[in-house]
Design a protein around this motif. Structure first.
Motif, PDB file in Angstrom:
ATOM      1  N   LEU A   1       4.642  -4.399  11.242  1.00 25.60           N
ATOM      2  CA  LEU A   1       5.622  -3.306  10.485  1.00 25.60           C
ATOM      3  C   LEU A   1       6.333  -4.261   9.492  1.00 25.60           C
ATOM      4  N   ILE A   2       6.849  -5.329   9.987  1.00 23.97           N
ATOM      5  CA  ILE A   2       7.700  -6.099   8.936  1.00 23.97           C
ATOM      6  C   ILE A   2       6.801  -6.738   8.006  1.00 23.97           C
ATOM      7  N   ASP A   3       5.776  -7.046   8.099  1.00 24.05           N
ATOM      8  CA  ASP A   3       4.737  -7.543   7.061  1.00 24.05           C
ATOM      9  C   ASP A   3       4.523  -6.306   6.017  1.00 24.05           C
ATOM     10  N   LYS A   4       4.019  -5.528   6.747  1.00 20.73           N
ATOM     11  CA  LYS A   4       4.035  -4.391   5.761  1.00 20.73           C
ATOM     12  C   LYS A   4       4.995  -3.637   4.809  1.00 20.73           C
ATOM     13  N   PHE A   5       6.341  -3.723   5.582  1.00 21.90           N
ATOM     14  CA  PHE A   5       7.287  -3.149   4.658  1.00 21.90           C
ATOM     15  C   PHE A   5       7.886  -4.359   4.001  1.00 21.90           C
ATOM     16  N   SER A   6       7.596  -5.445   4.122  1.00 23.43           N
ATOM     17  CA  SER A   6       8.390  -6.720   3.163  1.00 23.43           C
ATOM     18  C   SER A   6       7.205  -6.728   1.888  1.00 23.43           C
ATOM     19  N   ALA A   7       6.244  -6.425   1.789  1.00 18.89           N
ATOM     20  CA  ALA A   7       5.533  -6.202   0.671  1.00 18.89           C
ATOM     21  C   ALA A   7       5.847  -5.203  -0.304  1.00 18.89           C
ATOM     22  N   ASN A   8       6.673  -4.399   0.277  1.00 15.74           N
ATOM     23  CA  ASN A   8       7.118  -3.132  -0.638  1.00 15.74           C
ATOM     24  C   ASN A   8       8.585  -3.027  -0.962  1.00 15.74           C
ATOM     25  N   THR A   9       9.506  -4.239  -0.376  1.00 16.49           N
ATOM     26  CA  THR A   9      10.812  -4.145  -0.839  1.00 16.49           C
ATOM     27  C   THR A   9      11.368  -5.489  -1.139  1.00 16.49           C
ATOM     28  N   GLU A  10      12.294  -5.517  -1.859  1.00 14.22           N
ATOM     29  CA  GLU A  10      13.180  -6.898  -2.315  1.00 14.22           C
ATOM     30  C   GLU A  10      13.854  -7.414  -1.170  1.00 14.22           C
ATOM     31  N   HIS A  11      14.331  -6.384  -0.137  1.00 17.31           N
ATOM     32  CA  HIS A  11      15.462  -6.767   0.891  1.00 17.31           C
ATOM     33  C   HIS A  11      14.651  -7.530   1.878  1.00 17.31           C
ATOM     34  N   GLN A  12      15.490  -8.394   2.697  1.00 16.35           N
ATOM     35  CA  GLN A  12      14.998  -9.504   3.765  1.00 16.35           C
ATOM     36  C   GLN A  12      14.737  -8.500   5.037  1.00 16.35           C
TER      37      GLN A  12
ATOM     38  N   GLN B   1      -4.193  -7.828  -8.935  1.00 19.23           N
ATOM     39  CA  GLN B   1      -4.747  -7.725  -7.578  1.00 19.23           C
ATOM     40  C   GLN B   1      -3.889  -7.146  -6.491  1.00 19.23           C
ATOM     41  N   ALA B   2      -2.674  -7.785  -6.388  1.00 20.79           N
ATOM     42  CA  ALA B   2      -1.696  -7.735  -5.235  1.00 20.79           C
ATOM     43  C   ALA B   2      -1.034  -6.108  -5.683  1.00 20.79           C
ATOM     44  N   GLN B   3      -0.721  -5.853  -7.065  1.00 20.18           N
ATOM     45  CA  GLN B   3      -0.230  -4.495  -7.281  1.00 20.18           C
ATOM     46  C   GLN B   3      -1.141  -3.371  -6.809  1.00 20.18           C
ATOM     47  N   TYR B   4      -2.353  -3.644  -7.271  1.00 14.50           N
ATOM     48  CA  TYR B   4      -3.711  -2.880  -6.912  1.00 14.50           C
ATOM     49  C   TYR B   4      -3.699  -2.535  -5.285  1.00 14.50           C
ATOM     50  N   ALA B   5      -3.518  -3.670  -4.553  1.00 11.94           N
ATOM     51  CA  ALA B   5      -3.753  -3.534  -3.114  1.00 11.94           C
ATOM     52  C   ALA B   5      -2.683  -2.916  -2.279  1.00 11.94           C
ATOM     53  N   GLN B   6      -1.394  -3.110  -3.177  1.00  9.33           N
ATOM     54  CA  GLN B   6      -0.193  -2.283  -2.746  1.00  9.33           C
ATOM     55  C   GLN B   6      -0.002  -0.943  -2.704  1.00  9.33           C
ATOM     56  N   VAL B   7      -0.508  -0.442  -4.096  1.00 11.80           N
ATOM     57  CA  VAL B   7      -0.743   0.876  -4.277  1.00 11.80           C
ATOM     58  C   VAL B   7      -1.632   1.643  -3.463  1.00 11.80           C
ATOM     59  N   CYS B   8      -3.051   0.941  -2.980  1.00 10.20           N
ATOM     60  CA  CYS B   8      -3.709   1.403  -2.232  1.00 10.20           C
ATOM     61  C   CYS B   8      -3.308   1.536  -0.681  1.00 10.20           C
ATOM     62  N   ARG B   9      -2.637   0.568  -0.141  1.00  6.80           N
ATOM     63  CA  ARG B   9      -2.083   0.620   0.978  1.00  6.80           C
ATOM     64  C   ARG B   9      -0.974   1.876   1.240  1.00  6.80           C
ATOM     65  N   ASN B  10      -0.469   2.284   0.101  1.00  7.19           N
ATOM     66  CA  ASN B  10       0.737   3.282   0.182  1.00  7.19           C
ATOM     67  C   ASN B  10      -0.034   4.621   0.279  1.00  7.19           C
ATOM     68  N   LEU B  11      -1.100   4.686  -0.669  1.00  2.36           N
ATOM     69  CA  LEU B  11      -2.103   5.926  -0.725  1.00  2.36           C
ATOM     70  C   LEU B  11      -2.616   6.211   0.455  1.00  2.36           C
TER      71      LEU B  11
ATOM     72  N   ARG C   1      -6.284   8.351  -6.626  1.00  6.50           N
ATOM     73  CA  ARG C   1      -7.338   7.244  -6.089  1.00  6.50           C
ATOM     74  C   ARG C   1      -8.293   7.047  -7.113  1.00  6.50           C
ATOM     75  N   PHE C   2      -8.646   8.151  -7.876  1.00  6.27           N
ATOM     76  CA  PHE C   2      -9.675   8.015  -9.299  1.00  6.27           C
ATOM     77  C   PHE C   2      -9.004   7.180 -10.379  1.00  6.27           C
ATOM     78  N   ILE C   3      -7.582   7.949 -10.415  1.00 11.23           N
ATOM     79  CA  ILE C   3      -6.911   6.822 -11.577  1.00 11.23           C
ATOM     80  C   ILE C   3      -6.761   5.478 -11.212  1.00 11.23           C
ATOM     81  N   MET C   4      -6.542   5.170 -10.073  1.00  9.52           N
ATOM     82  CA  MET C   4      -6.454   3.805  -9.560  1.00  9.52           C
ATOM     83  C   MET C   4      -7.855   2.884  -9.780  1.00  9.52           C
ATOM     84  N   LEU C   5      -8.880   3.494  -9.568  1.00 11.71           N
ATOM     85  CA  LEU C   5      -9.887   2.780 -10.119  1.00 11.71           C
ATOM     86  C   LEU C   5     -10.076   2.584 -11.300  1.00 11.71           C
TER      87      LEU C   5
END
Length: 403
Positions: free
Chosen positions: A276-287, A230-240, A218-222
């Motif tokens: 759940l679909i919305d959360k996983f769709s942001a982290n995968t290229e699969h449909q 911004q999208a990548q930052y939000a995605q990493v924060c959600r996973n953390l 979290r400190f490194i992400m800051l």
């Protein structure tokens, strides 16, 4: 005294009573003499003697008691018959114990053959049988008192274990026949307590070791926030955040000895699945797609159900080729949640996954446990046209469904 022990003692009493009546009947067959045969034999031996020396026949009256007569007639008013009893041939005794063989005549008179002097040893045999049954009962009660008290103690402690989740301390009778079983249960209980303690310590250690790198990340992400989108930052924060939530959930579960009570609420399945679909769709290229179906709400623990569905979606995305879809439908009193993929099927799970990592089925074991906690089942189904179906079948309960 417990109901179980009372039933056992009642069984002993019934068995002893049956044994007593069987022995009494056997005794009567072997040893008891026939009073009628004795009466007839006495009559034949003494009729000639009475005809020569005494009055052979006498009728009882107010002035005549027929003391020395062999045949005595009692008029209808001089004797008291029992109601609804036919005096065909009966051996009767007076207040002094003298025996007579009597029969009722058509006119209501009673004709008796007296002076029989029959032997009476029956009373002693009945008393002896009563003493035998009493001693047998006392012996059985004495021998079984400790054994069945110990059995009841083990039973009550087993019920406590089912209720509380651990076996309480207990003590059996000295030199009990069940003492080895009690010692074995005590050792098993101690072993389970030690394993639970070790599991809690390991959980604390693992969770602590994971929380420290998470804080560093979290400190490194800051510091990297300005260098990535911004999208990548939000995605990493959600996973953390998801990792951190799982760590704390596991830690709380370990502190409760891995016995978590369900926190039931009304859960809208379509809404939960779409989140759940919305959360996983942001982290995968699969449909990922939710097939339109009935709107279903069920009684469930939302957090546990979300974790189980997340594991199934993660597993499907790991082994699919291009897409994953979810089908929701009702079947009698159950709802079926099918998570389907177009991969190689369940047999491919035995091989290394496409991401090159080794997966040990822990996620699917969690799904099976959650299904069991909710009174449902987890099924693995292979699609004939290829791919796998992970089915979570849960009871609807007080659900509402609209087509």
């Amino acid at each position: 005294m417990s109901y179980t022990l009372l039933r056992f003692y009642l069984g002993i009493v019934l068995v002893v009573l049956l044994l007593f009546f069987s022995l009494n009947q056997l005794y009567s067959w072997v040893y008891q003499r026939d009073d009628l045969a004795d009466a007839a034999q006495t009559m034949l031996q003494h009729v000639h003697q009475y005809s020569q020396q005494d009055k052979l026949n006498c009728r009882v009256s107010e002035t005549e008691d027929c003391t020395n007569s062999l045949f005595v007639t009692y008029p209808a008013g001089m004797w008291q018959p029992q109601p609804n009893f036919i005096y065909a041939v009966e051996v009767m005794r007076d207040s002094q114990g003298n025996a007579s063989m009597c029969s009722e005549m058509p006119e209501g008179e009673l004709l008796c053959l007296s002076q029989l002097n029959l032997p009476d040893g029956t009373d002693f045999s009945i008393d002896l049988a009563h003493v035998f049954i009493l001693l047998l009962l006392l012996c059985l009660f004495w021998l079984s008192r400790n054994l069945f008290r110990d059995v009841e103690t083990l039973r009550m402690n087993a019920l406590q274990e089912i209720k509380l989740g651990h076996l309480p301390a207990f003590q059996l009778s000295p030199k009990s026949y069940l003492q080895p079983l009690a010692q074995s249960l005590t050792r098993m209980n101690q072993t389970i307590a030690d394993l639970n303690s070790l599991q809690r310590e390991m959980a604390d250690t693992v969770c602590h070791d994971i929380k420290t790198p998470l804080a560093r990340m979290r400190f490194i992400m800051l510091s990297l926030e300005s260098n990535i989108s911004q999208a990548q930052y939000a995605q990493v924060c959600r996973n953390l955040q998801e990792i951190e939530d799982n760590v704390y959930d596991y830690l709380r579960l370990a502190q409760q000895d891995f016995r978590s009570d369900l926190q039931l609420s009304q859960v809208a399945l379509s809404q939960l699945l779409q989140q759940l679909i919305d959360k996983f769709s942001a982290n995968t290229e699969h449909q990922i797609e939710l097939i339109a179906g009935p709107v279903v709400s069920i009684q469930a623990d939302e957090k546990l159900l979300q974790r189980a569905l997340s594991n199934l979606l993660s597993n499907a995305l790991r082994y699919c080729h291009t897409k994953v879809w979810i089908e929701l439908r009702l079947q009698d009193t159950d709802c079926l949640i099918d998570i389907c993929d177009d991969g190689a099927g369940w047999h491919s799970n035995q091989q290394p996954s496409p991401d090159g990592l080794s997966h040990h089925g822990i996620g699917l074991a969690i799904v099976s446990r959650v299904a069991h906690q909710h009174g449902g089942v987890f099924l693995r189904i292979s699609r004939p046209e290829g791919g796998a179906v992970a089915r979570l079948q849960l009871p609807v309960g007080s659900a509402t469904a609209d087509a």
